[in-house]
Design a protein around this motif. Structure first.
Motif, short mmCIF file in Angstrom:
data_model
loop_
_atom_site.label_atom_id
_atom_site.label_comp_id
_atom_site.label_asym_id
_atom_site.label_seq_id
_atom_site.Cartn_x
_atom_site.Cartn_y
_atom_site.Cartn_z
N TRP B 316 -2.44 3.94 -0.49
CA TRP B 316 -2.79 3.95 0.92
C TRP B 316 -3.46 4.93 1.55
O TRP B 316 -3.45 6.07 1.01
CB TRP B 316 -1.25 3.86 1.35
N SER B 318 -5.49 5.93 5.68
CA SER B 318 -5.48 5.68 7.20
C SER B 318 -6.45 4.29 7.59
O SER B 318 -7.46 4.28 6.94
CB SER B 318 -6.14 6.71 7.91
N LYS B 319 -6.01 3.46 8.50
CA LYS B 319 -6.86 2.52 9.08
C LYS B 319 -8.34 3.17 9.57
O LYS B 319 -9.35 2.11 9.68
CB LYS B 319 -6.15 1.65 10.22
N ASP B 370 -2.39 0.31 8.34
CA ASP B 370 -3.19 1.22 7.27
C ASP B 370 -3.72 0.24 6.35
O ASP B 370 -3.41 -0.90 6.22
CB ASP B 370 -2.32 2.14 6.82
N ASN B 477 4.20 8.97 6.69
CA ASN B 477 3.81 8.91 7.97
C ASN B 477 4.58 10.37 8.49
O ASN B 477 4.73 10.41 9.75
CB ASN B 477 4.22 7.86 8.83
#
Lengths: 99, 575
Positions: B316, B318-319, B370, B477
């Motif tokens: 995973w 960040s977008k 994300d 987060n």
């Protein structure tokens, strides 16, 4: 199939499906909060439980074809694969002090 | 009087008695087996162990009101007036006299360590009227610790018409409860900690009633189980707390996964869920890398030889960034870099000479926005995944630096990151990551125990501190998890007769010792049941607030949060 609505784990699992008619994939179905009768009928036809209770997350075990059908519905926001969890007791190796 | 034959404590008590009479014995009562008769005209007596010649005839001592309970043996027990200790000590065949000690009734040392007995005594709370739901490997319905208090079992693993929440499995009540079994033994142990009733190893809420879900541990089915328990409780008009001593790492580690969302939706006033933090404190299942814009980074992970059928990596970031992904095998073969795929199936297959690799690089995750990618590695049939050091390679094609978090998943929990990628944090996954859940770390209150064969067993655990295997937070987060810590090692609780345990972990035929955040969680679940008995409308925020205010990390200011301890070990005294 609208692949944009599938999470990475579900996209991966679809590649391993041998029979597209067999209900073999456990999924979470995330929908709009309020469903019309047509939407509830679709979910009920797929064997989804508790459709009329105002929820927006449902669970089901579906075939690849059913996932494809659901992913095209406007009221389905996205689909996520159900994951196998484990029990979290510690595997212990026993030492011995003697009596 | 042969003073040297009396143990020091008993001698002291005897001398105090001679000097001051009965009242001097008050301070000795608990530890010296001294029993004061309700009638002041009858003598104070003591229960003692007598160490003597094995074939000694002690029957004549009855004339001094000394009741020896055995006719032979080198260690015997006796009941006698305090003043008869003098006569007893003069017997040549008797070598030593020791007091019988009053033992405490307890699950084990765990209860006392967090002041639970004091709280129970003061509050008179037992969990009566509250439902404790256990979603786990099942329960031994015949265990006497649960007699008459199991209301329902939904066994998801047996064929049947299912329940309202899911058309699978079979539901049992009454005499049919015994159809369901706990062959793993985990759920029975967990249930005993939360709600077992026993004179020696009582659980935290011994009068709570139980609704059990024996689950196949698919998180979708666990979600169904949470809904089932709260629905049953609602129909009974009861408050309920659900225990989830389960976990995994296939989620985003931020509480946005589906099971966590169901938990958040289902909890509320009188509906609480407690989850385990996990046991990966010592396991390098998490890797982290900072990938500057335009740069490539490698993250190494080790696969053991000839063991693993399939390896997954769950990654995973960040977008705001975009990564391309590749995998290198131990022999040096690599897949092409795969970009984010937003048209068609995001999962692509690659056949390497020594592995089959699948990369799934979809667009932003719909739940949290994300980016997530998934890597699946298989061996070339019929071989397992090749052992050795693999590398995940990532290339940042965006204009912003990004942090990548990756978790290893495999069928034996033995694939680990190695080298600089190892990051000892962010190891609390679903459902422990659920915002509304009370997520519990493990604290060590016991490191030795005596097994059924009278062998003393010692575990390599440091006492009275956070258990080293307890998984660390925070969330990806930066959400604060775990919430609190509770006793999780070593814990004695109910043994399922349908499970097979090594005798070295058995205390007797009904109780077994286990460790894990699995064991810490039902401790808090039982505690929440007590709180719900007192106030059936408590919601998750209020329960967390109460628990946090009554927890502390040793030698740290009150209210301090730590990634491993949460807000610290619970102290029930002032709850």
């Amino acid at each position: 199939m609208n692949y944009q609505k599938l999470d990475a784990a579900l996209a991966t699992a679809l590649s391993d499906v041998q029979n597209s008619e067999e209900s073999s994939l456990g999924v979470f179905i995330h929908t709009e909060p309020i469903l019309n009768s047509a939407a509830t009928a679709v979910l009920e036809s797929l064997g989804v439980s508790g459709v009329t209770s105002g929820k927006d997350i449902f669970t089901a075990t579906l075939s690849l074809n059913a996932i494809s059908q659901l992913s095209e519905q406007s009221w389905v926001k996205y689909l996520k694969r159900s994951q196998q969890l484990g029990l979290v007791n510690r595997k212990i190796s026993i030492g011995k002090l003697g009596v | 009087m042969r003073h040297e034959k009396l143990s020091p404590g008993l001698l002291l008590a005897f001398q105090d008695y001679q000097n001051e009479g009965d009242k001097a014995l008050i301070t000795h009562k608990r530890s010296l087996g001294i029993i004061a008769h309700k009638s002041p005209v009858k003598p104070t007596k003591s229960v003692v162990f007598i160490y003597c010649d094995p074939d000694a005839d002690l029957s004549h001592l009855s004339q001094y009101n000394i009741e020896v309970n055995q006719n032979s043996g080198s260690v015997r027990t006796a009941f006698l007036p305090i003043e008869s200790l003098d006569v007893l000590s003069e017997e040549d065949v008797i070598h030593r006299i020791k007091p019988s000690r009053k033992l405490h009734l307890r699950m084990d040392t765990a209860m006392g360590a967090v002041k639970l007995p004091e709280f129970q005594k003061k509050s008179k709370l037992t969990g009566k009227g509250v439902i404790i739901g256990i979603i786990d490997s099942g329960i031994d319905p015949k265990h006497p610790a649960f007699a008459g208090r199991i209301l329902h079992i939904w066994d998801q693993t047996l064929p049947g018409p299912g329940v309202t929440e899911g058309g699978y499995g079979a539901e049992f009540t009454g005499a049919q409860l015994t159809i369901s079994q706990d062959t793993a033994g985990h759920g029975t142990h967990v249930a005993g900690i939360a709600a077992g009733a026993d004179t020696n190893y009582s659980g935290v809420a011994p009068e709570a009633e139980l609704v059990i879900v024996r689950s196949d541990l698919q998180d979708a089915h666990i979600a169904d189980g949470v809904r089932y328990i709260f629905r049953v409780a609602r129909e009974l008009g009861r408050a309920a707390v659900v225990n989830l001593s389960v976990g995994g790492h296939a989620d985003a580690h931020d509480g946005s996964d589906s099971l966590s969302k169901v938990i958040d939706a289902e909890t509320g006033p009188g509906r609480i869920v407690c989850c385990a933090a996990g046991n990966e404190g010592n396991a390098n299942i998490h890797g982290q890398a900072i990938i500057p814009s335009g740069r490539t980074r490698g993250m190494r992970f080790n696969v053991p030889l000839n063991q693993i059928g399939i390896v997954w990596l769950n990654a995973w970031y960040s977008k705001d960034s975009e990564l391309e992904v590749s995998v290198r095998s131990p022999n040096g073969f690599v897949t092409p870099y795969q970009k984010i795929i937003t048209e068609g199936n995001a999962a692509q297959d690659y056949q390497l000479p020594d592995a089959r690799v699948q990369l799934a690089t979809p667009g932003p995750d719909q739940a949290n926005g994300d980016r997530n990618f998934f890597v699946q590695i298989r061996g070339i049939d019929p071989s397992p995944v090749m052992g050795g050091v693999w590398q995940l390679r990532v290339r940042n094609t965006s204009s912003t630096d990004t942090r990548l978090d990756v978790w290893t998943l495999d069928d034996t929990s033995s694939v680990f990151f190695t080298g600089k990628s190892v990051k000892d944090a962010l190891k609390i996954g679903s459902p422990g990551a659920a915002s509304s859940a009370i997520t519990v770390a493990a604290y060590t209150t016991k490191s030795k125990y005596t097994d059924i064969d009278n062998q003393v067993r010692e575990m390599g655990l440091e006492l009275h501190t956070i258990t080293e295997f307890s998984s660390e937070g925070p969330l990806r987060n930066n959400g604060q998890k775990p919430d609190v810590a509770a006793p999780g090692a070593m814990i004695v609780s109910t043994l399922s007769a349908d499970a097979s345990f090594d005798r070295s972990s058995m205390i007797n035929s009904k109780f077994v010792v286990m460790a894990g955040t699995s064991m810490a969680t039902p401790f808090v679940t039982g505690l929440v049941a007590l709180l719900l008995q007192r106030d059936p409308k408590l919601d998750p925020v209020a329960v967390k607030d109460l628990l946090r205010k009554n927890s502390a990390i040793p030698r740290k200011p009150a209210g301090t949060f730590d990634d491993k301890w949460g807000y610290g070990v619970i102290n029930a005294l002032n709850l």
